[in-house]
Design a protein around this motif. Structure first.
Motif, PDB file in Angstrom:
ATOM      1  N   GLY A  40       0.836  -1.188   0.000  1.00 57.14           N
ATOM      2  CA  GLY A  40       0.000   0.000   0.000  1.00 57.14           C
ATOM      3  C   GLY A  40       0.874   1.241   0.000  1.00 57.14           C
ATOM      4  O   GLY A  40       1.990   1.228  -0.501  1.00 57.14           O
ATOM      5  N   GLY A  41       0.366   2.298   0.621  1.00 57.21           N
ATOM      6  CA  GLY A  41       1.127   3.539   0.687  1.00 57.21           C
ATOM      7  C   GLY A  41       0.251   4.731   0.976  1.00 57.21           C
ATOM      8  O   GLY A  41       0.537   5.850   0.534  1.00 57.21           O
ATOM      9  N   GLY A  42      -0.837   4.483   1.712  1.00 55.12           N
ATOM     10  CA  GLY A  42      -1.836   5.524   1.923  1.00 55.12           C
ATOM     11  C   GLY A  42      -1.309   6.808   2.530  1.00 55.12           C
ATOM     12  O   GLY A  42      -1.639   7.908   2.067  1.00 55.12           O
ATOM     13  N   LYS A  43      -0.490   6.701   3.577  1.00 56.51           N
ATOM     14  CA  LYS A  43      -0.015   7.899   4.264  1.00 56.51           C
ATOM     15  C   LYS A  43       0.898   8.736   3.369  1.00 56.51           C
ATOM     16  O   LYS A  43       0.782   9.965   3.307  1.00 56.51           O
ATOM     17  N   ILE A  44       1.808   8.065   2.684  1.00 55.09           N
ATOM     18  CA  ILE A  44       2.719   8.775   1.793  1.00 55.09           C
ATOM     19  C   ILE A  44       1.944   9.375   0.628  1.00 55.09           C
ATOM     20  O   ILE A  44       2.216  10.502   0.185  1.00 55.09           O
ATOM     21  N   PHE A  45       0.950   8.640   0.145  1.00 52.82           N
ATOM     22  CA  PHE A  45       0.111   9.142  -0.947  1.00 52.82           C
ATOM     23  C   PHE A  45      -0.664  10.379  -0.509  1.00 52.82           C
ATOM     24  O   PHE A  45      -0.707  11.387  -1.224  1.00 52.82           O
ATOM     25  N   THR A  46      -1.244  10.324   0.683  1.00 48.58           N
ATOM     26  CA  THR A  46      -1.995  11.475   1.197  1.00 48.58           C
ATOM     27  C   THR A  46      -1.090  12.692   1.350  1.00 48.58           C
ATOM     28  O   THR A  46      -1.473  13.815   0.999  1.00 48.58           O
ATOM     29  N   ALA A  47       0.123  12.470   1.875  1.00 49.91           N
ATOM     30  CA  ALA A  47       1.063  13.575   2.035  1.00 49.91           C
ATOM     31  C   ALA A  47       1.453  14.170   0.684  1.00 49.91           C
ATOM     32  O   ALA A  47       1.594  15.400   0.540  1.00 49.91           O
ATOM     33  N   THR A  48       1.594  13.310  -0.320  1.00 54.44           N
ATOM     34  CA  THR A  48       1.931  13.785  -1.662  1.00 54.44           C
ATOM     35  C   THR A  48       0.793  14.617  -2.237  1.00 54.44           C
ATOM     36  O   THR A  48       1.016  15.688  -2.832  1.00 54.44           O
ATOM     37  N   LEU A  49      -0.449  14.135  -2.045  1.00 55.64           N
ATOM     38  CA  LEU A  49      -1.603  14.899  -2.532  1.00 55.64           C
ATOM     39  C   LEU A  49      -1.687  16.265  -1.857  1.00 55.64           C
ATOM     40  O   LEU A  49      -2.014  17.272  -2.505  1.00 55.64           O
ATOM     41  N   THR A  50      -1.379  16.299  -0.564  1.00 58.23           N
ATOM     42  CA  THR A  50      -1.408  17.570   0.167  1.00 58.23           C
ATOM     43  C   THR A  50      -0.401  18.548  -0.421  1.00 58.23           C
ATOM     44  O   THR A  50      -0.705  19.740  -0.616  1.00 58.23           O
ATOM     45  N   ARG A  51       0.793  18.063  -0.724  1.00 57.79           N
ATOM     46  CA  ARG A  51       1.812  18.927  -1.330  1.00 57.79           C
ATOM     47  C   ARG A  51       1.366  19.422  -2.710  1.00 57.79           C
ATOM     48  O   ARG A  51       1.756  20.512  -3.145  1.00 57.79           O
ATOM     49  N   MET A  52       0.557  18.613  -3.384  1.00 57.90           N
ATOM     50  CA  MET A  52       0.069  18.984  -4.714  1.00 57.90           C
ATOM     51  C   MET A  52      -1.193  19.843  -4.638  1.00 57.90           C
ATOM     52  O   MET A  52      -1.708  20.282  -5.666  1.00 57.90           O
ATOM     53  N   GLY A  53      -1.695  20.062  -3.411  1.00 53.47           N
ATOM     54  CA  GLY A  53      -2.891  20.869  -3.243  1.00 53.47           C
ATOM     55  C   GLY A  53      -4.176  20.142  -3.565  1.00 53.47           C
ATOM     56  O   GLY A  53      -5.197  20.775  -3.872  1.00 53.47           O
TER      57      GLY A  53
END
Length: 276
Positions: A40-53
């Motif tokens: 998986g990778g939910g937390k890292i994915f969420t953090a990436t989305l946050t950086r992308m706005g």
């Protein structure tokens, strides 16, 4: 033995943990086991989305995924995290290949419908098939396939699949002997206590009493599916625990974590009592 290992994304945040897991996966593969690693990778994915706005929205634990979010998922899951884990296993001494659903149509999916979501869940899918011949070709060559949680739709689009559900379905499709969920907690918890075993019919009671929530509910539901689909053994263990992968693969009663047991129907239970 054919084993599916599902690695939680939280475990991929630490280089030390990734390397420890890679060494154990290498040891299992060298012992002759056929391994399919799904991460998986939910937390890292969420953090990436946050950086992308990009704002994340969830319904029943599933991330509503528009095209922009899906494209970011491909970058994070099939790119960064997939190659990080495959590379660590290769450097530990066992060749590994990071694969995505689009590689040889290895994992097929259909879009998931959800009545409570206006407009649907977007590019969220569920697993409908696995290219077992493709996986066998890796096993014969001594290569560990490492798959991200994406599926290829008949429309040529890639769909985001919950990694726990994908691992359970894949274990069923490839007729795995064991499925192990490697997570960032020690197992299924009752307060501070790790439950050594949970039977299928006890899961609803745990949910109703708020003993489990969030991601653990998804894991237990996935475990029930795998068991009903013919997988002989399912465990939920703390992946950061020393030699957790090897201990879970060894079976028996001592590896720690939680073993999920099949549902025992009333007629079977009555027979067991009569025999005893």
């Amino acid at each position: 033995m054919r084993i599916v290992l599902k690695v939680a994304g939280a475990l991929l945040e630490s280089d030390e943990t990734v390397q420890a897991l890679a060494r154990q996966i290498t040891e299992l593969s060298r012992a002759g086991h056929e391994l399919l690693v799904i991460h998986g990778g939910g937390k890292i994915f969420t953090a990436t989305l946050t950086r992308m706005g990009i704002t994340s929205r969830f319904i029943n634990g599933l991330r509503v995924t528009d095209r922009e979010t899906r494209d970011a998922a491909i970058m994070v899951f099939a790119g960064l995290l997939n190659k990080r884990l495959a590379g660590a296993i290769s450097l530990a001494g066992q060749p590994a290949v990071g694969i995505c659903a689009s590689d040889a149509a290895s994992f097929l999916a259909e879009p998931m419908q959800h009545e409570g979501c206006e407009g649907g869940l977007g590019f969220v899918g569920y697993l409908t098939g696995v290219n077992l011949d493709f996986l066998r070709s890796h096993w014969r060559a001594g290569i560990v396939p490492v798959a991200c949680c994406l599926g290829l739709g008949a429309d040529g689009e890639l769909y985001n699949i919950n990694a726990d559900h994908m691992a359970a379905a894949a274990a069923e499709f490839i007729r795995a002997d064991r499925l192990t969920f490697l997570t960032d907690v020690a197992g299924v918890l009752d307060g501070e206590k790790v439950l050594r075993a949970v039977r299928g019919e006890e899961i609803e009671n745990l949910i109703r009493r708020n003993k489990v929530s969030g991601g653990m509910i998804l894991k237990l539901e996935a475990a029930k599916r795998a068991l009903s689909g013919g997988v002989a053994e399912v465990r939920i263990v703390g992946g950061a625990r020393p030699r957790a992968v090897l201990a879970a693969a060894s079976g028996g009663r001592g590896p720690g974590g939680t073993r999920v047991l099949p549902v025992v129907h009333s007629s079977v239970r009555a027979t067991q009592k009569a025999v005893s």
